[in-house]
Design a protein around this motif. Sequence first.
Motif, PDB file in Angstrom:
ATOM      1  N   GLY A  24       8.175  -2.296 -22.387  1.00 18.02           N
ATOM      2  CA  GLY A  24       9.023  -3.448 -22.589  1.00 18.02           C
ATOM      3  C   GLY A  24       8.313  -4.680 -22.084  1.00 18.02           C
ATOM      4  N   ASP A  25       7.310  -4.415 -21.250  1.00 18.02           N
ATOM      5  CA  ASP A  25       6.598  -5.533 -20.655  1.00 18.02           C
ATOM      6  C   ASP A  25       5.185  -5.681 -21.204  1.00 18.02           C
ATOM      7  N   GLY A  26       4.787  -4.871 -22.160  1.00 14.35           N
ATOM      8  CA  GLY A  26       3.484  -4.990 -22.792  1.00 14.35           C
ATOM      9  C   GLY A  26       2.332  -4.402 -21.987  1.00 14.35           C
ATOM     10  N   ARG A  27       2.609  -3.853 -20.795  1.00 14.87           N
ATOM     11  CA  ARG A  27       1.541  -3.263 -19.988  1.00 14.87           C
ATOM     12  C   ARG A  27       1.225  -1.861 -20.485  1.00 14.87           C
ATOM     13  N   PRO A  28      -0.034  -1.397 -20.300  1.00 11.62           N
ATOM     14  CA  PRO A  28      -0.366  -0.020 -20.668  1.00 11.62           C
ATOM     15  C   PRO A  28       0.508   0.977 -19.905  1.00 11.62           C
ATOM     16  N   ASP A  29       0.711   2.141 -20.499  1.00  8.71           N
ATOM     17  CA  ASP A  29       1.564   3.169 -19.903  1.00  8.71           C
ATOM     18  C   ASP A  29       1.115   3.553 -18.497  1.00  8.71           C
ATOM     19  N   HIS A  30      -0.192   3.703 -18.283  1.00  5.33           N
ATOM     20  CA  HIS A  30      -0.650   4.137 -16.961  1.00  5.33           C
ATOM     21  C   HIS A  30      -0.367   3.083 -15.896  1.00  5.33           C
ATOM     22  N   ASP A  31      -0.347   1.805 -16.275  1.00  2.96           N
ATOM     23  CA  ASP A  31       0.009   0.755 -15.315  1.00  2.96           C
ATOM     24  C   ASP A  31       1.472   0.868 -14.903  1.00  2.96           C
ATOM     25  N   ARG A  32       2.355   1.142 -15.863  1.00  3.92           N
ATOM     26  CA  ARG A  32       3.776   1.301 -15.545  1.00  3.92           C
ATOM     27  C   ARG A  32       3.992   2.530 -14.663  1.00  3.92           C
ATOM     28  N   ALA A  33       3.241   3.615 -14.943  1.00  2.68           N
ATOM     29  CA  ALA A  33       3.371   4.826 -14.129  1.00  2.68           C
ATOM     30  C   ALA A  33       2.897   4.560 -12.703  1.00  2.68           C
ATOM     31  N   ARG A  34       1.786   3.872 -12.547  1.00  2.00           N
ATOM     32  CA  ARG A  34       1.269   3.543 -11.226  1.00  2.00           C
ATOM     33  C   ARG A  34       2.254   2.655 -10.464  1.00  2.00           C
ATOM     34  N   THR A  35       2.823   1.683 -11.153  1.00  2.00           N
ATOM     35  CA  THR A  35       3.800   0.787 -10.520  1.00  2.00           C
ATOM     36  C   THR A  35       5.021   1.571 -10.065  1.00  2.00           C
ATOM     37  N   ALA A  36       5.511   2.485 -10.889  1.00  2.00           N
ATOM     38  CA  ALA A  36       6.669   3.309 -10.515  1.00  2.00           C
ATOM     39  C   ALA A  36       6.356   4.131  -9.267  1.00  2.00           C
TER      40      ALA A  36
ATOM     41  N   GLY B 135       7.947   3.715  -5.286  1.00  2.00           N
ATOM     42  CA  GLY B 135       8.708   4.860  -4.805  1.00  2.00           C
ATOM     43  C   GLY B 135       9.740   5.359  -5.802  1.00  2.00           C
ATOM     44  N   GLU B 136       9.593   4.973  -7.060  1.00  2.00           N
ATOM     45  CA  GLU B 136      10.542   5.389  -8.093  1.00  2.00           C
ATOM     46  C   GLU B 136      10.264   6.795  -8.590  1.00  2.00           C
ATOM     47  N   VAL B 137       9.040   7.290  -8.386  1.00  2.00           N
ATOM     48  CA  VAL B 137       8.670   8.647  -8.780  1.00  2.00           C
ATOM     49  C   VAL B 137       7.864   9.275  -7.659  1.00  2.00           C
ATOM     50  N   LEU B 138       7.913  10.589  -7.578  1.00  2.00           N
ATOM     51  CA  LEU B 138       7.096  11.321  -6.616  1.00  2.00           C
ATOM     52  C   LEU B 138       5.677  11.446  -7.159  1.00  2.00           C
ATOM     53  N   PRO B 139       4.700  11.595  -6.275  1.00  2.00           N
ATOM     54  CA  PRO B 139       3.320  11.780  -6.741  1.00  2.00           C
ATOM     55  C   PRO B 139       3.173  13.063  -7.557  1.00  2.00           C
ATOM     56  N   LEU B 140       2.290  13.019  -8.525  1.00  2.46           N
ATOM     57  CA  LEU B 140       2.032  14.174  -9.383  1.00  2.46           C
ATOM     58  C   LEU B 140       1.666  15.392  -8.560  1.00  2.46           C
TER      59      LEU B 140
END
Length: 119
Positions: A26-38, A42-47
């Motif tokens: 929704g913000d035009g950033r690459p998927d991996h950037d959104r995952a890193r930001t999440a 603290g929105e997601v636990l580490p892989l």
Amino acid sequence: MRNLLLPLALLAVTLLAVPLVPMAAGDGRPDHDRARTALQRGEVLPLRDIVARAEAAFPGRLLEVELEEKDDAIVYDIELLSPDGRLIKLRYDARTGALLKAKGAGLTEPKHGHAAEKD
């Protein structure tokens, strides 16, 4: 040798899976950037935490991991190959680490008592 293979496999999965994260754009950033930001927020636990849970409950070889948005929730979808060659598909809540779904032919209850579905 096995002690070296597991960290290398986790590194490979991390490097390969994160860029392919199909999180909602929704913000035009690459998927991996959104995952890193999440992860940083603290929105997601580490892989690595999720993979450790999956491998503890369902012994096998890690094949694939994806971080996705499903029905307003962020989930990790994991595929493992059991020691006897069966494919196991798991879905974990990325925020809490709770096992949401487990599917596989002849799948029995995991070691930690989560519900499992048989194919």
